[in-house]
Design a protein around this motif. Sequence first.
Motif, PDB file in Angstrom:
ATOM      1  N   THR A  84       0.847  -1.183   0.000  1.00 37.80           N
ATOM      2  CA  THR A  84       0.000   0.000   0.000  1.00 37.80           C
ATOM      3  C   THR A  84       0.889   1.242   0.000  1.00 37.80           C
ATOM      4  OG1 THR A  84      -0.103  -0.104   2.414  1.00 37.80           O
ATOM      5  CG2 THR A  84      -1.862  -1.211   1.181  1.00 37.80           C
ATOM      6  N   GLN A  85       0.266   2.409   0.120  1.00 39.51           N
ATOM      7  CA  GLN A  85       1.008   3.658  -0.005  1.00 39.51           C
ATOM      8  C   GLN A  85       2.000   3.911   1.137  1.00 39.51           C
ATOM      9  OE1 GLN A  85      -2.417   6.291  -0.517  1.00 39.51           O
ATOM     10  NE2 GLN A  85      -1.869   6.600  -2.654  1.00 39.51           N
ATOM     11  N   ASN A  86       1.847   3.213   2.248  1.00 35.57           N
ATOM     12  CA  ASN A  86       2.756   3.446   3.377  1.00 35.57           C
ATOM     13  C   ASN A  86       3.530   2.206   3.801  1.00 35.57           C
ATOM     14  OD1 ASN A  86       0.603   1.999   4.402  1.00 35.57           O
ATOM     15  ND2 ASN A  86       0.520   3.126   6.337  1.00 35.57           N
ATOM     16  N   SER A  87       3.651   1.230   2.896  1.00 34.39           N
ATOM     17  CA  SER A  87       4.290  -0.041   3.246  1.00 34.39           C
ATOM     18  C   SER A  87       5.741   0.128   3.681  1.00 34.39           C
ATOM     19  CB  SER A  87       4.208  -1.023   2.076  1.00 34.39           C
ATOM     20  OG  SER A  87       2.881  -1.413   1.841  1.00 34.39           O
ATOM     21  N   SER A  88       6.501   0.960   2.997  1.00 34.88           N
ATOM     22  CA  SER A  88       7.917   1.124   3.356  1.00 34.88           C
ATOM     23  C   SER A  88       8.060   1.739   4.745  1.00 34.88           C
ATOM     24  CB  SER A  88       8.642   1.986   2.317  1.00 34.88           C
ATOM     25  OG  SER A  88       8.077   3.273   2.236  1.00 34.88           O
ATOM     26  N   LEU A  97       4.586  -0.343  -7.033  1.00 33.04           N
ATOM     27  CA  LEU A  97       5.981  -0.666  -7.326  1.00 33.04           C
ATOM     28  C   LEU A  97       6.929   0.248  -6.557  1.00 33.04           C
ATOM     29  CD1 LEU A  97       8.192  -2.131  -8.991  1.00 33.04           C
ATOM     30  CD2 LEU A  97       7.905  -0.325 -10.710  1.00 33.04           C
ATOM     31  N   THR A  98       6.585   1.524  -6.436  1.00 35.35           N
ATOM     32  CA  THR A  98       7.450   2.464  -5.729  1.00 35.35           C
ATOM     33  C   THR A  98       7.678   2.026  -4.291  1.00 35.35           C
ATOM     34  OG1 THR A  98       5.504   3.820  -5.229  1.00 35.35           O
ATOM     35  CG2 THR A  98       6.812   4.440  -7.155  1.00 35.35           C
ATOM     36  N   GLN A  99       6.651   1.454  -3.672  1.00 33.23           N
ATOM     37  CA  GLN A  99       6.794   0.982  -2.295  1.00 33.23           C
ATOM     38  C   GLN A  99       7.685  -0.258  -2.219  1.00 33.23           C
ATOM     39  OE1 GLN A  99       5.515   2.385   0.750  1.00 33.23           O
ATOM     40  NE2 GLN A  99       5.496   4.062  -0.725  1.00 33.23           N
ATOM     41  N   ALA A 100       7.583  -1.144  -3.217  1.00 34.42           N
ATOM     42  CA  ALA A 100       8.464  -2.315  -3.250  1.00 34.42           C
ATOM     43  C   ALA A 100       9.917  -1.894  -3.392  1.00 34.42           C
ATOM     44  CB  ALA A 100       8.069  -3.231  -4.412  1.00 34.42           C
ATOM     45  N   VAL A 101      10.178  -0.879  -4.227  1.00 36.53           N
ATOM     46  CA  VAL A 101      11.538  -0.352  -4.395  1.00 36.53           C
ATOM     47  C   VAL A 101      12.019   0.299  -3.105  1.00 36.53           C
ATOM     48  CG1 VAL A 101      12.922   1.380  -5.605  1.00 36.53           C
ATOM     49  CG2 VAL A 101      11.322  -0.057  -6.888  1.00 36.53           C
ATOM     50  N   ASP A 102      11.142   1.038  -2.441  1.00 39.12           N
ATOM     51  CA  ASP A 102      11.528   1.693  -1.180  1.00 39.12           C
ATOM     52  C   ASP A 102      11.818   0.672  -0.087  1.00 39.12           C
ATOM     53  OD1 ASP A 102      11.262   4.138  -2.373  1.00 39.12           O
ATOM     54  OD2 ASP A 102       9.295   4.593  -1.509  1.00 39.12           O
ATOM     55  N   THR A 116      15.852   1.754 -15.139  1.00 34.93           N
ATOM     56  CA  THR A 116      16.129   1.062 -13.889  1.00 34.93           C
ATOM     57  C   THR A 116      15.708   1.911 -12.694  1.00 34.93           C
ATOM     58  OG1 THR A 116      18.382   1.953 -13.774  1.00 34.93           O
ATOM     59  CG2 THR A 116      18.086  -0.179 -14.892  1.00 34.93           C
ATOM     60  N   LYS A 117      15.446   1.225 -11.589  1.00 40.81           N
ATOM     61  CA  LYS A 117      15.240   1.864 -10.295  1.00 40.81           C
ATOM     62  C   LYS A 117      16.386   1.416  -9.393  1.00 40.81           C
ATOM     63  CE  LYS A 117      11.108   3.621 -11.212  1.00 40.81           C
ATOM     64  NZ  LYS A 117      10.817   5.073 -11.220  1.00 40.81           N
ATOM     65  N   THR A 118      16.996   2.368  -8.709  1.00 45.54           N
ATOM     66  CA  THR A 118      18.165   2.063  -7.888  1.00 45.54           C
ATOM     67  C   THR A 118      17.896   2.348  -6.419  1.00 45.54           C
ATOM     68  OG1 THR A 118      19.061   4.277  -8.293  1.00 45.54           O
ATOM     69  CG2 THR A 118      19.750   2.513  -9.790  1.00 45.54           C
ATOM     70  N   ALA A 119      18.762   1.812  -5.574  1.00 46.67           N
ATOM     71  CA  ALA A 119      18.627   1.992  -4.131  1.00 46.67           C
ATOM     72  C   ALA A 119      18.874   3.442  -3.741  1.00 46.67           C
ATOM     73  CB  ALA A 119      19.599   1.074  -3.399  1.00 46.67           C
ATOM     74  N   SER A 120      18.189   3.857  -2.688  1.00 43.45           N
ATOM     75  CA  SER A 120      18.288   5.256  -2.248  1.00 43.45           C
ATOM     76  C   SER A 120      19.549   5.541  -1.462  1.00 43.45           C
ATOM     77  CB  SER A 120      17.070   5.605  -1.388  1.00 43.45           C
ATOM     78  OG  SER A 120      17.065   4.823  -0.191  1.00 43.45           O
ATOM     79  N   GLY A 121      20.186   4.482  -0.918  1.00 47.10           N
ATOM     80  CA  GLY A 121      21.420   4.681  -0.159  1.00 47.10           C
ATOM     81  C   GLY A 121      21.213   4.786   1.340  1.00 47.10           C
ATOM     82  N   VAL A 122      19.973   4.759   1.804  1.00 49.75           N
ATOM     83  CA  VAL A 122      19.674   4.853   3.235  1.00 49.75           C
ATOM     84  C   VAL A 122      19.035   3.545   3.688  1.00 49.75           C
ATOM     85  CG1 VAL A 122      18.439   6.105   5.028  1.00 49.75           C
ATOM     86  CG2 VAL A 122      19.305   7.341   3.027  1.00 49.75           C
ATOM     87  N   THR A 123      19.754   2.740   4.449  1.00 48.07           N
ATOM     88  CA  THR A 123      19.265   1.441   4.902  1.00 48.07           C
ATOM     89  C   THR A 123      18.857   1.500   6.372  1.00 48.07           C
ATOM     90  OG1 THR A 123      21.494   0.705   5.472  1.00 48.07           O
ATOM     91  CG2 THR A 123      20.714   0.222   3.252  1.00 48.07           C
ATOM     92  N   TYR A 149       1.764 -17.747  -4.666  1.00 45.55           N
ATOM     93  CA  TYR A 149       0.842 -16.619  -4.781  1.00 45.55           C
ATOM     94  C   TYR A 149       1.538 -15.279  -4.533  1.00 45.55           C
ATOM     95  CZ  TYR A 149      -2.904 -20.067  -4.889  1.00 45.55           C
ATOM     96  OH  TYR A 149      -3.714 -21.120  -5.245  1.00 45.55           O
ATOM     97  N   THR A 150       2.828 -15.295  -4.348  1.00 48.97           N
ATOM     98  CA  THR A 150       3.599 -14.052  -4.273  1.00 48.97           C
ATOM     99  C   THR A 150       3.678 -13.480  -5.679  1.00 48.97           C
ATOM    100  OG1 THR A 150       4.928 -14.930  -2.448  1.00 48.97           O
ATOM    101  CG2 THR A 150       5.803 -13.030  -3.625  1.00 48.97           C
ATOM    102  N   SER A 151       3.234 -12.223  -5.846  1.00 43.10           N
ATOM    103  CA  SER A 151       3.013 -11.720  -7.199  1.00 43.10           C
ATOM    104  C   SER A 151       3.465 -10.282  -7.378  1.00 43.10           C
ATOM    105  CB  SER A 151       1.510 -11.838  -7.528  1.00 43.10           C
ATOM    106  OG  SER A 151       1.205 -11.320  -8.798  1.00 43.10           O
ATOM    107  N   ALA A 152       3.771  -9.934  -8.654  1.00 45.22           N
ATOM    108  CA  ALA A 152       3.974  -8.550  -9.108  1.00 45.22           C
ATOM    109  C   ALA A 152       5.042  -7.828  -8.283  1.00 45.22           C
ATOM    110  CB  ALA A 152       2.640  -7.813  -9.100  1.00 45.22           C
ATOM    111  N   ALA A 153       4.667  -6.724  -7.612  1.00 46.08           N
ATOM    112  CA  ALA A 153       5.635  -5.917  -6.876  1.00 46.08           C
ATOM    113  C   ALA A 153       6.339  -6.725  -5.792  1.00 46.08           C
ATOM    114  CB  ALA A 153       4.944  -4.697  -6.260  1.00 46.08           C
ATOM    115  N   ALA A 154       5.649  -7.711  -5.230  1.00 50.88           N
ATOM    116  CA  ALA A 154       6.275  -8.564  -4.223  1.00 50.88           C
ATOM    117  C   ALA A 154       7.387  -9.411  -4.848  1.00 50.88           C
ATOM    118  CB  ALA A 154       5.227  -9.464  -3.580  1.00 50.88           C
ATOM    119  N   GLU A 155       7.194  -9.832  -6.089  1.00 47.40           N
ATOM    120  CA  GLU A 155       8.235 -10.574  -6.795  1.00 47.40           C
ATOM    121  C   GLU A 155       9.425  -9.673  -7.110  1.00 47.40           C
ATOM    122  OE1 GLU A 155       6.537 -13.827  -9.631  1.00 47.40           O
ATOM    123  OE2 GLU A 155       5.096 -12.170  -9.692  1.00 47.40           O
TER     124      GLU A 155
END
Length: 440
Positions: free
Chosen positions: A257-261, A291-296, A318-325, A338-344
């Motif tokens: 969702t919009q606040n997953s990260s 997808l943006t949340q999966a990347v975050d 490409t989407k790259t890491a933000s550098g803040v872990t 059943y793991t799908s899409a952005a989760a994959e």
Amino acid sequence: MAESPRHIARRKKQASVTSRERMRGKRAARALCVFIAVVVAFAAGFLVRSQTEFVASLGFPLSAGEDAAGAGGATKKTTYDSAAMRVSEVEDLLNTSSLDAYDVSTAANGMLSALMKATNDPYATYFDPDRYAKYIKETADRSYAGIGVLFSDYNGRAYVVDVFEGSEAEAKGVVQGDFVEAIDGDSSHEWTMTEVVNALARDEGESVTITWMHPVSLDAETGSEFTTTLTCRRFEEANLLTSVVGDVGYVRLRQFTQNSSDLVKSAVSSLTSQGATSFVLDLRDNPGGYLTQAVDVASLFVQSGVLVQIETVEGTTTKTASGVTVTQAPLVVLVNGYTSAAAEVLAAALQDNQRATVVGETTLGKGSVQVVRELSFGGAVRYTAAYYRTPLGHDIDGIGVVPSTVVGPSSDPDSDTQRLVAIDVASSAADAQDALVPLT
């Protein structure tokens, strides 16, 4: 000396034969000339007809197949490579020669639906204006209201990813993998996830009748059907669950969702303060989402590097890491079929960057992105506009993410073997990391 009658007769006979042979030769010569003339004419005609501009300058009409050269040498579409021009040709014939009329909307709906199906894109769909109005329906209340079922899309059809424990749907036999065939008797089209969710966002206490199809597998197009009448109510299921098992922090994320990260970041920080030295990120049954949340979320664990490749008609980005872990502790990602899409995308990003061990089953393989575009005459079309690839360029769509440690589901409903194995792998990784820390 006079010739005898026999010699005179013989000479006349020879003259007659010679005359007939001479006539046959002339006829053969004339036939040969005609043949050569035809061949030359055909060749010349072919040569001239191939020069479309020259033929047009002589005033001869060009057929659709011959009018291929446009201004500047650009190639025009013809009835041989354009469905629109073929339809236009038939439409012109009907308009000028047929005594019968046709309904434009009915004809267009049928043709556009067939056109989308002909693309072989399982997600390609034409929405007529009425169906599109239902598709884009929005509810003001964003909390989940419905029947206690989490849905996703597979090949453009809505199916059950998860059934909430204690829900009426669970009690009436709805299980993971069931497809929606009809809602309140409407089976006029294949139901997409968005259409199902919108149709079930009803007032508290309102009933809905759903026909389900239980297939042998997600790829099966047929199966046993059953119908349930369910009462809609609000479900406040938490999107993220956490716990500490020994020294392992366990995080389960239902969907992006919009606040997953933000949720994952807070959970990891909290579990670390509770003594967790390694983590399990459970993405089983996660249908994806933003997808943006999966990347975050991936950026919370990967300090630098590519996280996903996205292929479109314009090329690959490409989407790259933000550098803040948030942590460098060992990580295990738990997945299933059943793991799908952005989760994959998240699982592949962590796997390819050697940041996590993936445990469980091969994921669904839904590595594509669909977009919906409105049409000027009403309605809309949905089609696949992009494909996800792993950081190393491997396909996800149709293949999925393959775990390094394969573990099937438990046959005992009271024992979660996959979760136990994932926790054990994470704990062992933490012990191995501790063994590498130099003594001071």
